[in-house]
Scaffold this motif. Structure first.
Motif, PDB file in Angstrom:
ATOM      1  N   VAL A 175     -64.557  52.348  24.218  1.00 57.16           N
ATOM      2  CA  VAL A 175     -63.918  51.745  25.392  1.00 57.16           C
ATOM      3  C   VAL A 175     -64.468  50.342  25.614  1.00 57.16           C
ATOM      4  CG1 VAL A 175     -63.610  51.896  27.896  1.00 57.16           C
ATOM      5  CG2 VAL A 175     -63.488  53.970  26.500  1.00 57.16           C
ATOM      6  N   LYS A 176     -63.594  49.366  25.666  1.00 56.26           N
ATOM      7  CA  LYS A 176     -63.989  47.967  25.868  1.00 56.26           C
ATOM      8  C   LYS A 176     -63.629  47.441  27.254  1.00 56.26           C
ATOM      9  CE  LYS A 176     -65.292  48.043  21.617  1.00 56.26           C
ATOM     10  NZ  LYS A 176     -66.743  48.207  21.305  1.00 56.26           N
ATOM     11  N   GLY A 177     -62.840  48.184  27.988  1.00 59.80           N
ATOM     12  CA  GLY A 177     -62.469  47.730  29.316  1.00 59.80           C
ATOM     13  C   GLY A 177     -61.523  48.714  29.982  1.00 59.80           C
ATOM     14  N   VAL A 178     -61.339  48.550  31.305  1.00 60.04           N
ATOM     15  CA  VAL A 178     -60.439  49.396  32.097  1.00 60.04           C
ATOM     16  C   VAL A 178     -59.498  48.503  32.891  1.00 60.04           C
ATOM     17  CG1 VAL A 178     -60.276  51.070  33.976  1.00 60.04           C
ATOM     18  CG2 VAL A 178     -62.096  51.295  32.275  1.00 60.04           C
ATOM     19  N   GLU A 179     -58.224  48.841  32.870  1.00 61.94           N
ATOM     20  CA  GLU A 179     -57.235  48.081  33.623  1.00 61.94           C
ATOM     21  C   GLU A 179     -56.450  49.017  34.534  1.00 61.94           C
ATOM     22  OE1 GLU A 179     -54.728  45.930  30.976  1.00 61.94           O
ATOM     23  OE2 GLU A 179     -56.336  44.596  30.264  1.00 61.94           O
ATOM     24  N   GLN A 180     -56.015  48.476  35.665  1.00 64.29           N
ATOM     25  CA  GLN A 180     -55.233  49.267  36.605  1.00 64.29           C
ATOM     26  C   GLN A 180     -53.749  49.100  36.328  1.00 64.29           C
ATOM     27  OE1 GLN A 180     -56.012  48.394  40.714  1.00 64.29           O
ATOM     28  NE2 GLN A 180     -54.550  49.884  41.486  1.00 64.29           N
ATOM     29  N   GLU A 181     -53.055  50.214  36.255  1.00 63.42           N
ATOM     30  CA  GLU A 181     -51.602  50.200  36.093  1.00 63.42           C
ATOM     31  C   GLU A 181     -50.983  50.462  37.451  1.00 63.42           C
ATOM     32  OE1 GLU A 181     -48.596  53.127  33.868  1.00 63.42           O
ATOM     33  OE2 GLU A 181     -49.763  51.888  32.488  1.00 63.42           O
ATOM     34  N   LEU A 182     -50.207  49.519  37.953  1.00 65.18           N
ATOM     35  CA  LEU A 182     -49.632  49.612  39.286  1.00 65.18           C
ATOM     36  C   LEU A 182     -48.324  50.373  39.263  1.00 65.18           C
ATOM     37  CD1 LEU A 182     -50.202  45.927  40.486  1.00 65.18           C
ATOM     38  CD2 LEU A 182     -51.663  47.911  40.936  1.00 65.18           C
ATOM     39  N   ASP A 183     -48.073  51.168  40.322  1.00 70.21           N
ATOM     40  CA  ASP A 183     -46.761  51.777  40.443  1.00 70.21           C
ATOM     41  C   ASP A 183     -45.812  50.739  41.039  1.00 70.21           C
ATOM     42  OD1 ASP A 183     -47.242  51.688  43.220  1.00 70.21           O
ATOM     43  OD2 ASP A 183     -48.048  53.718  43.213  1.00 70.21           O
ATOM     44  N   ALA A 184     -44.558  51.076  41.189  1.00 70.39           N
ATOM     45  CA  ALA A 184     -43.546  50.107  41.615  1.00 70.39           C
ATOM     46  C   ALA A 184     -43.876  49.498  42.968  1.00 70.39           C
ATOM     47  CB  ALA A 184     -42.175  50.784  41.658  1.00 70.39           C
ATOM     48  N   GLU A 185     -44.342  50.342  43.922  1.00 68.83           N
ATOM     49  CA  GLU A 185     -44.622  49.832  45.272  1.00 68.83           C
ATOM     50  C   GLU A 185     -45.799  48.867  45.271  1.00 68.83           C
ATOM     51  OE1 GLU A 185     -43.774  52.877  44.594  1.00 68.83           O
ATOM     52  OE2 GLU A 185     -41.906  53.001  45.726  1.00 68.83           O
ATOM     53  N   ASP A 186     -46.857  49.224  44.544  1.00 71.36           N
ATOM     54  CA  ASP A 186     -48.036  48.362  44.500  1.00 71.36           C
ATOM     55  C   ASP A 186     -47.739  47.059  43.765  1.00 71.36           C
ATOM     56  OD1 ASP A 186     -49.579  50.170  45.881  1.00 71.36           O
ATOM     57  OD2 ASP A 186     -50.267  51.191  44.077  1.00 71.36           O
ATOM     58  N   ALA A 187     -46.942  47.135  42.700  1.00 71.65           N
ATOM     59  CA  ALA A 187     -46.586  45.933  41.954  1.00 71.65           C
ATOM     60  C   ALA A 187     -45.768  44.986  42.819  1.00 71.65           C
ATOM     61  CB  ALA A 187     -45.802  46.322  40.700  1.00 71.65           C
TER      62      ALA A 187
END
Length: 266
Positions: A245-257
């Motif tokens: 693992v080199k990093g963590v990213e957040q995947e936004l749902d439609a409302e958050d995006a």
């Protein structure tokens, strides 16, 4: 979410909260009687130890219910503890009213003006409000909805086949790296995040870039310090135990995006 970082780093249970007028430990206790049944909402200072007179419901059975509240690092989210099990397994996030059509409780909570998100945990319900809504007006309505639901005998989900997303379930085709990531998320990281009224959902791992994608849920979604939780807590732990693992990213749902895009445009 900073509380999550502390627990992830030290594994010490420290739950941030705002001290209400009447407390026991780190939660506020409320003895609730549904307003529409002719009673007024009352606050029982020593509800945990006292035995107030039970309220007679129309069914003829004597029942009383204590609903506790706990603040989260997200000022727009509040945790409600009905004193009963909510989700037997996992958790469920309702980012909008459309997603709540299968749950009578979530649907009723969204019917309250000012409620924008609902999350079910093991023994709590996290409610997120709009910025212009005030907790002092929302809380009595939320108390009444939760009380009505548990006295009605309705199922949590209308579809008996509906179940919590098993995002961290390990499948036969999962690589050893993915299996390790899921195990850490389920056993070490998820409990700490749930203490703050939210959860995380595993989305994917890219073996070429080493990036793990997660989705924040409940109070963690849209929380000002969620990025700190991701980077200083979750990312550090995953990189420490899983070298791939080199990093963590957040995947936004439609409302958050959409909210993030609106914030950038202002």
């Amino acid at each position: 979410m900073r509380g999550s970082v502390t627990r992830l780093a030290r594994r010490v249970r420290v739950i941030p909260f705002q001290r209400p007028t009447h407390t026991h430990g780190n939660r506020a206790f409320f003895f609730i009687i549904p307003p529409r049944l002719g009673a007024t909402t009352s606050f029982h200072h020593n509800a945990f130890f006292s035995s107030p007179s039970p309220f007679r419901f129309p069914t003829g059975q004597r029942r009383s219910m204590f609903i506790q509240t706990q603040a989260t690092p997200n000022p727009s989210s509040l945790m409600f503890y009905p004193g009963k099990s909510v989700m037997e397994v996992g958790s469920t996030d309702f980012p909008n009213p459309r997603s709540a059509m299968n749950s009578p409780l979530a649907k009723s909570l969204f019917a309250i003006d000012g409620v924008t998100r609902v999350f079910f945990g093991s023994d709590f319900v996290t409610v997120t409000k709009s910025e212009d809504a005030a907790w002092e007006f929302l809380k009595p309505e939320i108390f009444a909805v939760i009380m009505d639901f548990y006295s009605s005998g309705q199922p949590l989900f209308l579809d008996s086949q509906a179940a919590a997303a098993m995002d961290t379930a390990i499948h036969e085709d999962d690589s050893e790296t993915v299996a390790m990531i899921k195990e850490l998320l389920e056993t070490r990281i998820r409990p700490a995040v749930q203490d703050d009224g939210g959860d995380i959902e595993y989305r994917s791992f890219d073996p070429d870039t080493g990036i793990v994608k997660l989705r924040m849920q409940g109070a963690c979604s849209g929380c000002p310090s969620s990025s700190v939780t991701l980077k200083s807590g979750i990312e550090n732990m995953l990189m420490h135990y899983v070298p791939e693992v080199k990093g963590v990213e957040q995947e936004l749902d439609a409302e958050d995006a959409e909210a993030a895009l609106s914030g950038q445009m202002e």
